[in-house]
Scaffold this active site. Structure first.
Site, mmCIF file in Angstrom:
data_model
loop_
_atom_site.group_PDB
_atom_site.id
_atom_site.type_symbol
_atom_site.label_atom_id
_atom_site.label_comp_id
_atom_site.label_asym_id
_atom_site.label_seq_id
_atom_site.Cartn_x
_atom_site.Cartn_y
_atom_site.Cartn_z
ATOM 1 N N HIS A 27 0.840 -1.205 0.000
ATOM 2 C CA HIS A 27 0.000 0.000 0.000
ATOM 3 C C HIS A 27 0.871 1.249 0.000
ATOM 4 O O HIS A 27 1.276 1.718 1.055
ATOM 5 C CB HIS A 27 -0.894 -0.009 1.239
ATOM 6 C CG HIS A 27 -1.761 -1.234 1.331
ATOM 7 N ND1 HIS A 27 -1.266 -2.463 1.730
ATOM 8 C CD2 HIS A 27 -3.075 -1.428 1.066
ATOM 9 C CE1 HIS A 27 -2.244 -3.356 1.708
ATOM 10 N NE2 HIS A 27 -3.351 -2.752 1.312
ATOM 11 N N GLU A 55 -17.928 -5.520 24.098
ATOM 12 C CA GLU A 55 -17.030 -6.674 24.176
ATOM 13 C C GLU A 55 -15.857 -6.566 23.211
ATOM 14 O O GLU A 55 -14.729 -6.953 23.540
ATOM 15 C CB GLU A 55 -17.800 -7.977 23.885
ATOM 16 C CG GLU A 55 -18.837 -8.352 24.927
ATOM 17 C CD GLU A 55 -20.178 -7.660 24.689
ATOM 18 O OE1 GLU A 55 -20.297 -6.887 23.710
ATOM 19 O OE2 GLU A 55 -21.112 -7.890 25.479
ATOM 20 N N HIS A 115 -4.283 3.142 -3.134
ATOM 21 C CA HIS A 115 -4.387 2.485 -1.832
ATOM 22 C C HIS A 115 -3.598 1.184 -1.769
ATOM 23 O O HIS A 115 -2.760 1.017 -0.898
ATOM 24 C CB HIS A 115 -5.861 2.216 -1.481
ATOM 25 C CG HIS A 115 -6.042 1.208 -0.390
ATOM 26 N ND1 HIS A 115 -6.079 1.547 0.940
ATOM 27 C CD2 HIS A 115 -6.150 -0.159 -0.425
ATOM 28 C CE1 HIS A 115 -6.216 0.447 1.674
ATOM 29 N NE2 HIS A 115 -6.260 -0.599 0.867
ATOM 30 N N HIS A 157 -28.261 -17.656 23.880
ATOM 31 C CA HIS A 157 -27.304 -17.531 24.979
ATOM 32 C C HIS A 157 -26.574 -18.832 25.289
ATOM 33 O O HIS A 157 -25.852 -18.904 26.274
ATOM 34 C CB HIS A 157 -28.024 -17.032 26.234
ATOM 35 C CG HIS A 157 -28.290 -15.560 26.216
ATOM 36 N ND1 HIS A 157 -28.985 -14.948 25.191
ATOM 37 C CD2 HIS A 157 -27.925 -14.572 27.071
ATOM 38 C CE1 HIS A 157 -29.060 -13.645 25.433
ATOM 39 N NE2 HIS A 157 -28.411 -13.387 26.566
HETATM 40 C C1 LIG Z 1 -11.555 -5.357 9.681
HETATM 41 C C2 LIG Z 1 -10.986 -5.164 8.311
HETATM 42 N N1 LIG Z 1 -11.804 -5.212 7.264
HETATM 43 C C3 LIG Z 1 -11.298 -5.081 6.013
HETATM 44 C C4 LIG Z 1 -9.973 -4.910 5.806
HETATM 45 C C5 LIG Z 1 -9.405 -4.827 4.405
HETATM 46 N N2 LIG Z 1 -8.944 -3.460 4.142
HETATM 47 C C6 LIG Z 1 -7.666 -3.120 4.260
HETATM 48 S S1 LIG Z 1 -7.392 -1.511 3.956
HETATM 49 C C7 LIG Z 1 -9.017 -1.237 3.614
HETATM 50 C C8 LIG Z 1 -9.497 0.124 3.235
HETATM 51 C C9 LIG Z 1 -9.124 1.068 4.280
HETATM 52 O O1 LIG Z 1 -9.465 2.359 3.974
HETATM 53 P P1 LIG Z 1 -8.823 3.497 4.848
HETATM 54 O O2 LIG Z 1 -8.848 3.100 6.261
HETATM 55 O O3 LIG Z 1 -9.501 4.758 4.476
HETATM 56 O O4 LIG Z 1 -7.325 3.495 4.425
HETATM 57 P P2 LIG Z 1 -6.645 4.293 3.232
HETATM 58 O O5 LIG Z 1 -6.946 3.580 1.978
HETATM 59 O O6 LIG Z 1 -7.193 5.653 3.236
HETATM 60 O O7 LIG Z 1 -5.218 4.212 3.600
HETATM 61 C C10 LIG Z 1 -9.742 -2.405 3.764
HETATM 62 C C11 LIG Z 1 -11.211 -2.518 3.549
HETATM 63 C C12 LIG Z 1 -9.152 -4.867 6.946
HETATM 64 N N3 LIG Z 1 -7.842 -4.720 6.872
HETATM 65 N N4 LIG Z 1 -9.686 -4.956 8.185
#
Ligand SMILES: Cc1ncc(C[n+]2csc(CCOP(=O)(O)OP(=O)(O)O)c2C)c(N)n1
Ligand SMILES: [Mg+2]
Length: 694
Positions: free
Chosen positions: A38, A438, A286, A499
């Protein structure tokens, strides 16, 4: 290759920019080389990370585990190259698992060249325990910021307990960087709400407001007013409109440090893929390499040599050494001197601090642990647990935690004198109220544990579903956290299928490194805690009964100390040569014992194995395991109020499992036990059938 890009002497701005662009280009080159990663967010946030690290944070690269360091959490873990770049450029030193500083860098340029490759110290996401200088493992979005709340709570508690007039032993701050994903995930909201309630003014979140996630612009799914949300929680909300303006970032961080009584949330407007003519402000920046041609164009826009790769220009290492290096070294040196004086004046407190740092237990930690007399009526697992917790919390000052609003049910409330509640105005309190949160509880417990407190959380066993992602991260990080989970099976009968945990034991047993324990009676509860407390690198989950379980007569049956081996022979066939083995966990062990008594009276040589923990049993020698479950005894019955999934491994192809195949039902426990077969008669019948003696 080191070349000078800009002729000496450089102005402050020039060298700042050179450092920032080094972070950017190392990130770009690493992603390009790995053909995965990234690049866009490191390009955008390099000025932020540079400012926090080189101008603000008290962190000594020579000693990345010095207790009073400021913490830096990269909650948007996909931007890991930010961390690898800055750990490399600050020449942060590696530390081993015994907390010894090694004479080698945490992240080398070679690691960065081998970004995302096997054994590189620059893996895909920040990994605590693998790379020194990483404060917590991140990647699942939202976990980092929630964990940072645990770190902030820990700092408050540590400061309240250990600081003395003129001895601010613990006064560090926690900085967490997050993105849109962290803002969207519910765990971030839970944690943000609690952080403001607790007035954590040592906590600063910086939100990378770039309007971009994987699928494109956030307008497709995320149009809320984040600032208003955080204002509503009670945070101090600031905005920096230009992610390249290091002075404004520095100023905002200064405002944070001066703000008392609430945490600070800085909205930083940024451009993902900054400097990329074709990819800036797009989702393409990204999660994929820029491509060779675009890399060239980006470098041109930074004024960087277009063909240089992994370039750290002259002056960059030196500038970090003069910034964070010098400031961190001074802060640490002064703290060490302060701590020496503290040690002379408050030797007992200082010893506590030192033991805690090494995850050791204080002498006498298991003093006064209860021993429960035989009692057919018995006591509930949760009640036995409550008594143990109240003893441990008095013996171990830094034993700290609470429940997600189920304290009275979980029996986790610490009721001894001066235990108190942890609140803004009572930060020495030992009862932490997580609220009904939680998921963030799981992450906060991780954050407390990363801060070296002996931390625990509690909820109903069924709701481990709500905290599982954090539990999993705790296992990855090898943290000795404890989760006290009551209502472990159908004990809350009338509450019904919503539960009644069914698949939970199997699913938690499947987490590598996690110790899952389901004790059979009050004395097994004590022994379970005795075992867990001595763990230093593994999380543990206790599944405890809501209802009373008979306290077994240990003069007649084997000692509960067998818990430490995961499974043990509780009752054996006369003469010790069993023809059938009954294996039970938790509430089903006494059912197996009753069945055993009937079988023995009938002349059937049965053995009862209490098996509170598969994980611990698996760690025993083959010899021991064979002595408990002799391979030649094929007639085996397992009984457990949970999914039968996985029990074949102990009963074999010819064995029988009495377990759950459905989600249970709403009815009084006795009726459920009858309906689903958790009664001695059914065990007896299964044993007879296996032996062909109906
Ligand atoms: C819980 C979770 N769901 C999905 C992902 C997959 N994922 C990685 S980065 C991303 C997008 C993140 O967007 P943002 O936080 O705005 O980061 P940016 O692209 O702006 O750096 C996703 C969906 C993840 N890492 N964690
Ligand atoms: Mg984003």
């Amino acid at each position: 290759m080191n070349t000078t890009l800009i002729s000496q002497p450089m102005t402050g701005i020039e060298i700042d920019q050179l450092c920032i662009n080094s972070i950017r280009t190392l990130s770009i080159d690493a992603v390009q080389q790995a053909k995965s990663g990234h690049p866009g967010t490191p390009m955008a946030l390099a000025p932020l990370v540079y400012t926090i690290w080189n101008r603000v944070m008290n962190f000594d690269p020579q000693d990345p585990i010095w207790p009073n360091r400021d913490r830096f959490v990269l909650s948007n873990g996909h931007a890991s190259m930010l961390l690898w770049s800055v750990l490399h450029l600050t020449k942060t030193r590696a530390v081993n698992a015994d907390y010894e500083r090694l004479n080698q860098p945490s992240v080398t340029l070679d690691d960065i060249r081998r970004f995302r490759q096997l054994d590189s110290k620059a893996p895909g996401h920040p990994e605590y325990h693998w790379v020194s200088g990483v404060e917590t493992t991140t990647g699942p979005l939202g976990q980092g910021i929630a964990t940072s709340v645990g770190m902030a709570i820990a700092q408050k508690w540590l400061g309240a307990r250990y600081n003395r007039p003129e001895f601010d032993i613990f006064d560090y701050n926690i900085y967490a960087v997050c993105g849109d994903g962290c803002m969207m995930e519910g765990i971030g909201s839970e944690a943000g709400s609690l952080a403001a309630h607790l007035g954590l003014d040592n906590l600063c979140w910086i939100y990378d407001n770039n309007h971009i996630t994987i699928e494109g612009n956030t307008r497709i799914a995320f149009t809320e007013d984040v600032a208003t949300r955080f204002l509503g929680y009670g945070w101090n909300v600031l905005r920096v409109g230009d992610a390249n303006d290091t002075d404004r970032i520095e100023h905002a961080l200064e405002v944070f440090r001066k703000t008392k009584g609430r945490p600070t949330f800085i909205i930083l407007d940024s451009h993902i893929g900054y400097g990329s003519p074709h990819k800036q402000d797009t989702a393409e920046a990204h999660g994929e390499p820029l491509g060779d041609e675009e890399v060239r164009l980006v470098k041109r826009s930074y004024g960087w040599p277009e063909d240089a790769k992994f370039l750290v220009p002259d002056g960059v290492y030196e500038h970090f050494a003069a910034g964070i290096g010098a400031r961190g070294a001074k802060a640490r040196r002064e703290w060490m001197e302060l701590f020496d004086a503290y040690k002379a004046k408050y030797p007992e407190l200082a010893t506590e601090v030192e033991q805690m740092q090494r995850r050791e237990l204080p002498g006498g930690w298991d003093r006064n642990l209860p021993v429960f007399p035989a009692d057919p009526k018995g006591i509930a697992g949760r009640d036995a647990s409550g008594k143990v917790l109240n003893v441990l919390a008095q013996n171990i000052p830094w034993f700290f935690g609470g429940s997600a609003d189920l304290g009275p049910s979980n029996r986790t409330l610490l009721t001894f004198e001066h235990a108190g509640d942890f609140q803004v105005n009572s930060p020495t309190g030992k009862n932490l109220h997580f609220g009904i949160r939680e998921h963030s509880m799981g992450a906060i417990v991780n954050g407390l544990s990363l801060s070296k407190l002996r931390a625990y959380g509690a909820t109903f066993f069924i709701f481990t579903d709500y905290l599982r992602p954090a539990l999993r991260l705790g296992a990855i990080m090898e943290l000795p956290t404890i989760f006290v989970c009551t209502h472990d099976a159908m004990g809350d009968g009338e509450d019904g299928p919503t539960h009644q945990p069914v698949e939970h034991l199997a699913s938690l047993r499947a987490i590598p490194g996690l110790v899952m324990l389901r004790p059979a009676d009050a004395n097994e509860v004590v022994e379970a805690y005795r075992y867990i407390m001595q763990l230093r690198h593994k999380p543990a989950v206790l599944a405890l009964s809501r209802q009373p379980l008979p306290t077994l007569d240990r003069r007649k049956y084997a000692s509960a100390s067998g818990v430490a081996r995961g499974a043990y022979v509780l009752a054996d066939a006369p003469g010790g040569n069993p023809e059938v083995i009954l294996i039970g966990t938790g509430s089903e062990v006494s059912v197996a014992v009753d069945a055993h008594e009937t079988l023995v009276a009938e002349g059937i040589r049965s053995r009862v194995v209490s098996m509170p923990s598969w994980d611990i049993f698996e760690q025993q020698t083959q010899e021991y395991r064979d002595s408990v479950l002799p391979p030649n005894v094929k007639a085996r019955v397992a009984i457990e109020q949970a999914s039968t999934f996985g029990w074949e491994r102990y009963v074999g192809a010819s064995g029988h499992v009495i377990g759950m195949k459905t989600f249970g039902a709403s009815a009084p426990l006795k009726e459920l036990q009858r309906k689903f077969g958790f009664e001695p008669d059914r065990v007896v019948a299964a044993a007879r059938e296996l032996l062909g003696r109906r």
